[in-house]
Design an enzyme around this catalytic site. Structure first.
Site, PDB file in Angstrom:
ATOM      1  N   LYS A  23      -9.887  13.174   8.150  1.00  0.00           N
ATOM      2  CA  LYS A  23      -9.427  12.836   9.491  1.00  0.00           C
ATOM      3  C   LYS A  23      -9.326  14.098  10.345  1.00  0.00           C
ATOM      4  O   LYS A  23      -9.064  15.188   9.823  1.00  0.00           O
ATOM      5  CB  LYS A  23      -8.032  12.192   9.430  1.00  0.00           C
ATOM      6  CG  LYS A  23      -7.942  10.865   8.726  1.00  0.00           C
ATOM      7  CD  LYS A  23      -6.497  10.397   8.692  1.00  0.00           C
ATOM      8  CE  LYS A  23      -6.349   9.093   7.926  1.00  0.00           C
ATOM      9  NZ  LYS A  23      -6.902   7.949   8.666  1.00  0.00           N
ATOM     10  N   ARG A  61      -7.679  -0.200   1.141  1.00  0.00           N
ATOM     11  CA  ARG A  61      -8.187  -1.446   0.555  1.00  0.00           C
ATOM     12  C   ARG A  61      -8.618  -1.247  -0.896  1.00  0.00           C
ATOM     13  O   ARG A  61      -8.599  -2.189  -1.685  1.00  0.00           O
ATOM     14  CB  ARG A  61      -9.340  -1.975   1.408  1.00  0.00           C
ATOM     15  CG  ARG A  61     -10.559  -1.087   1.438  1.00  0.00           C
ATOM     16  CD  ARG A  61     -11.468  -1.370   2.626  1.00  0.00           C
ATOM     17  NE  ARG A  61     -10.845  -0.984   3.885  1.00  0.00           N
ATOM     18  CZ  ARG A  61     -11.402  -1.209   5.083  1.00  0.00           C
ATOM     19  NH1 ARG A  61     -12.572  -1.815   5.161  1.00  0.00           N
ATOM     20  NH2 ARG A  61     -10.783  -0.822   6.177  1.00  0.00           N
ATOM     21  N   ASP A 106     -12.180   7.325   3.836  1.00  0.00           N
ATOM     22  CA  ASP A 106     -10.966   7.086   4.624  1.00  0.00           C
ATOM     23  C   ASP A 106     -10.615   5.601   4.661  1.00  0.00           C
ATOM     24  O   ASP A 106      -9.595   5.228   5.226  1.00  0.00           O
ATOM     25  CB  ASP A 106     -11.137   7.647   6.036  1.00  0.00           C
ATOM     26  CG  ASP A 106      -9.817   7.784   6.772  1.00  0.00           C
ATOM     27  OD1 ASP A 106      -8.764   7.863   6.108  1.00  0.00           O
ATOM     28  OD2 ASP A 106      -9.827   7.819   8.017  1.00  0.00           O
ATOM     29  N   LYS A 113       0.851  -1.199   0.000  1.00  0.00           N
ATOM     30  CA  LYS A 113       0.000   0.000   0.000  1.00  0.00           C
ATOM     31  C   LYS A 113       0.882   1.243   0.000  1.00  0.00           C
ATOM     32  O   LYS A 113       1.669   1.468   0.908  1.00  0.00           O
ATOM     33  CB  LYS A 113      -0.904  -0.002   1.227  1.00  0.00           C
ATOM     34  CG  LYS A 113      -1.733   1.273   1.409  1.00  0.00           C
ATOM     35  CD  LYS A 113      -2.480   1.244   2.737  1.00  0.00           C
ATOM     36  CE  LYS A 113      -3.104   2.599   3.049  1.00  0.00           C
ATOM     37  NZ  LYS A 113      -3.724   2.642   4.397  1.00  0.00           N
ATOM     38  N   ASP A 148      -2.488  10.470   3.741  1.00  0.00           N
ATOM     39  CA  ASP A 148      -3.905  10.153   3.837  1.00  0.00           C
ATOM     40  C   ASP A 148      -4.618  11.215   4.661  1.00  0.00           C
ATOM     41  O   ASP A 148      -4.588  11.197   5.887  1.00  0.00           O
ATOM     42  CB  ASP A 148      -4.093   8.772   4.478  1.00  0.00           C
ATOM     43  CG  ASP A 148      -5.559   8.370   4.551  1.00  0.00           C
ATOM     44  OD1 ASP A 148      -6.377   8.988   3.840  1.00  0.00           O
ATOM     45  OD2 ASP A 148      -5.871   7.440   5.305  1.00  0.00           O
ATOM     46  N   GLU A 200      -9.540   3.921   2.165  1.00  0.00           N
ATOM     47  CA  GLU A 200      -9.036   3.976   0.794  1.00  0.00           C
ATOM     48  C   GLU A 200      -7.938   2.976   0.522  1.00  0.00           C
ATOM     49  O   GLU A 200      -7.697   2.603  -0.635  1.00  0.00           O
ATOM     50  CB  GLU A 200      -8.529   5.393   0.484  1.00  0.00           C
ATOM     51  CG  GLU A 200      -7.097   5.697   0.874  1.00  0.00           C
ATOM     52  CD  GLU A 200      -6.824   5.585   2.378  1.00  0.00           C
ATOM     53  OE1 GLU A 200      -5.673   5.265   2.745  1.00  0.00           O
ATOM     54  OE2 GLU A 200      -7.734   5.823   3.183  1.00  0.00           O
ATOM     55  N   ASP A 211       1.541   6.358   5.841  1.00  0.00           N
ATOM     56  CA  ASP A 211       0.532   5.491   5.247  1.00  0.00           C
ATOM     57  C   ASP A 211       1.025   4.818   3.980  1.00  0.00           C
ATOM     58  O   ASP A 211       0.296   4.019   3.388  1.00  0.00           O
ATOM     59  CB  ASP A 211      -0.757   6.276   4.981  1.00  0.00           C
ATOM     60  CG  ASP A 211      -1.996   5.417   5.150  1.00  0.00           C
ATOM     61  OD1 ASP A 211      -1.908   4.376   5.829  1.00  0.00           O
ATOM     62  OD2 ASP A 211      -3.053   5.776   4.600  1.00  0.00           O
TER      63      ASP A 211
END
Length: 453
Positions: free
Chosen positions: A234, A308, A304, A222, A227, A306, A245
């Protein structure tokens, strides 16, 4: 790192023993050494600098609870005076001491103006193989840490791609990239959907290495470079460390470096969906429906969730090759940190034998991992009234499990391992400073080496 660890046979003796062996060791020392340790009130634990008759450093003693712990000596390199030391330890302890010595030297000082000029000590070990191996593992750890520690302004999708290109150049691999709207042309719609709001163009980085006749192993990481949460933004506290992230991408590049440096007989492929989850007029919205590479339609419950989304397209592509094994790394859920804390990475696997092998490998080298359940009764939590599924359940429970179940829908036939890692140290531990950290890559490498060598 060669100047910190070498295969020479000279230097001030550095004796590293376990606490249980201290009394027997002490009884065999000279009266002068025994008197010195007694007068300095040495407790039989930690570091002791022992002088000779002229007051010069004669030998160094370091007593630890467990010398087989790969991080037990992690802070030692920064505690010793400059100079070269010759290791004296039990043979089975030399490998973990060497690794701990090197990773303990780590410092991320790229943005520090007045860098330390202190020269670190060097360690001599009369074993070329152990020295070379320790350097390879420390270099992979350093790569992972550096990538995670770098601020997002300097670690966007193009920078992740550059790191992959540099690895490929070093080890004679190849890198292809699918960039921007070309992701739509070549059917990677969810990667594009997550990354399209950023001025930093999303991309899929595809690194290959090794002989195509060898068994294929595909790593997926990933690469969400920052993010914000997207339109489901967030709070400030949750956004503060979101430079990390892309930790999954950092992990698969570190693991790839280990595989290539050791020339494992595998056909390696590394897929990194690299994006920034930003906010703009064209950002992915809650309630939107996207069609994945696999053809499944996904209703966006939360922007959020995202990670996956970018992973599912990459995993679908990974399975096209029918590899022996797919392994992904991701900083996917806070739920995993609630379950296991920040220092024990959880993982899921569709193959019991693979899971047991990785767990056993990690337990031997101080790289512990913990298997979590792919509990299929939770699968219906993804039900949608207007699409094949949602990207996350509406309720918050079992978040690490449900995230893994989402990803599992995109890997149907291939043995698969999914790591949900923190990628960050939130407290200083021996050999592990605050900031970016590599979790599980040594465990996975040792498993792969045992399986495919």
């Amino acid at each position: 790192m060669n100047n910190l660890l070498n295969a020479q046979n000279g230097g001030t003796p550095l004796i590293i023993i376990e606490k249980s062996a201290y009394q027997a060791w002490l009884e065999n020392q000279t009266e002068q050494s025994q008197t010195w340790l007694s007068n300095t009130q040495f407790s039989g634990k930690g570091l002791a600098l022992i002088p000779n008759n002229q007051g010069e450093l004669s030998q160094v003693l370091f007593v630890v609870t467990d010398a087989s712990d790969f991080f037990a000596c992690g802070d030692l390199i920064k505690q010793l005076p400059q100079g070269q030391y010759l290791l004296q330890a039990e043979p089975e302890h030399i490998e973990p001491i060497s690794f701990g010595w090197l990773v303990g030297a780590y410092q991320f000082d790229r943005y520090i103006s007045n860098k330390s000029t202190k020269q670190l000590a060097s360690l001599a070990i009369n074993n070329v193989d152990i020295v070379e191996n320790a350097i390879k593992f420390a270099q992979a750890t350093t790569l992972t840490r550096d990538l995670v520690n770098t601020p997002a302004a300097d670690m966007m999708p193009v920078d992740i791609a550059q790191a992959a290109l540099e690895l490929a150049e070093k080890f004679n691999g190849n890198v292809k990239q699918i960039i921007g709207d070309e992701l739509l042309v070549q059917n990677y719609p969810t990667i594009h959907a997550v990354g399209r709001a950023s001025i930093h163009t999303p991309r899929l980085v595809d690194l290959t290495w090794g002989d195509s006749k060898n068994p294929q192993v595909t790593l997926v990481g990933k690469g969400v470079c920052f993010d914000s949460g997207g339109l489901d933004m967030k709070p400030a506290a949750g956004m503060r460390n979101m430079k990390k992230d892309m930790g999954g991408a950092a992990h698969v590049l570190g693991l790839a470096q280990l595989i290539m440096a050791h020339n494992l007989p595998i056909n390696l492929r590394v897929l990194i969906p690299a994006v920034e989850n930003a906010v703009s007029s064209n950002a992915l919205r809650p309630g939107d429906v996207v069609t994945t590479r696999k053809g499944l339609t996904v209703e966006i419950h939360n922007t959020d969730a995202e990670g996956r989304l970018v992973l599912c397209d990459a995993l679908a592509e990974a399975e096209n090759d029918e590899p022996e094994l797919i392994i992904d790394f991701a900083t996917l859920t806070g739920a995993m940190r609630v379950a296991l804390g920040t220092e024990l990475p959880g993982f899921f696997s569709t193959n019991d034998e693979v899971a047991a092998g990785i767990t056993l490998a990690g337990s031997k080298i101080s790289d512990p991992v913990w298997r979590m359940p792919l509990y299929s009764p939770y699968d219906n939590m993804f039900d949608s009234t207007i699409a094949d599924m949602t990207n996350c359940p509406t309720q918050p429970f079992g978040g690490a499990i449900t995230a893994a179940l989402y990803l599992q829908r995109f890997v149907e036939k291939t043995d698969w391992v999914h790591f949900d890692v923190m990628a960050f140290n939130v407290r200083h531990l021996s050999g592990r400073p605050l900031g970016g950290e590599a979790f599980g890559i040594r465990a996975v490498f040792d498993y792969l080496a045992a399986r495919f060598n």
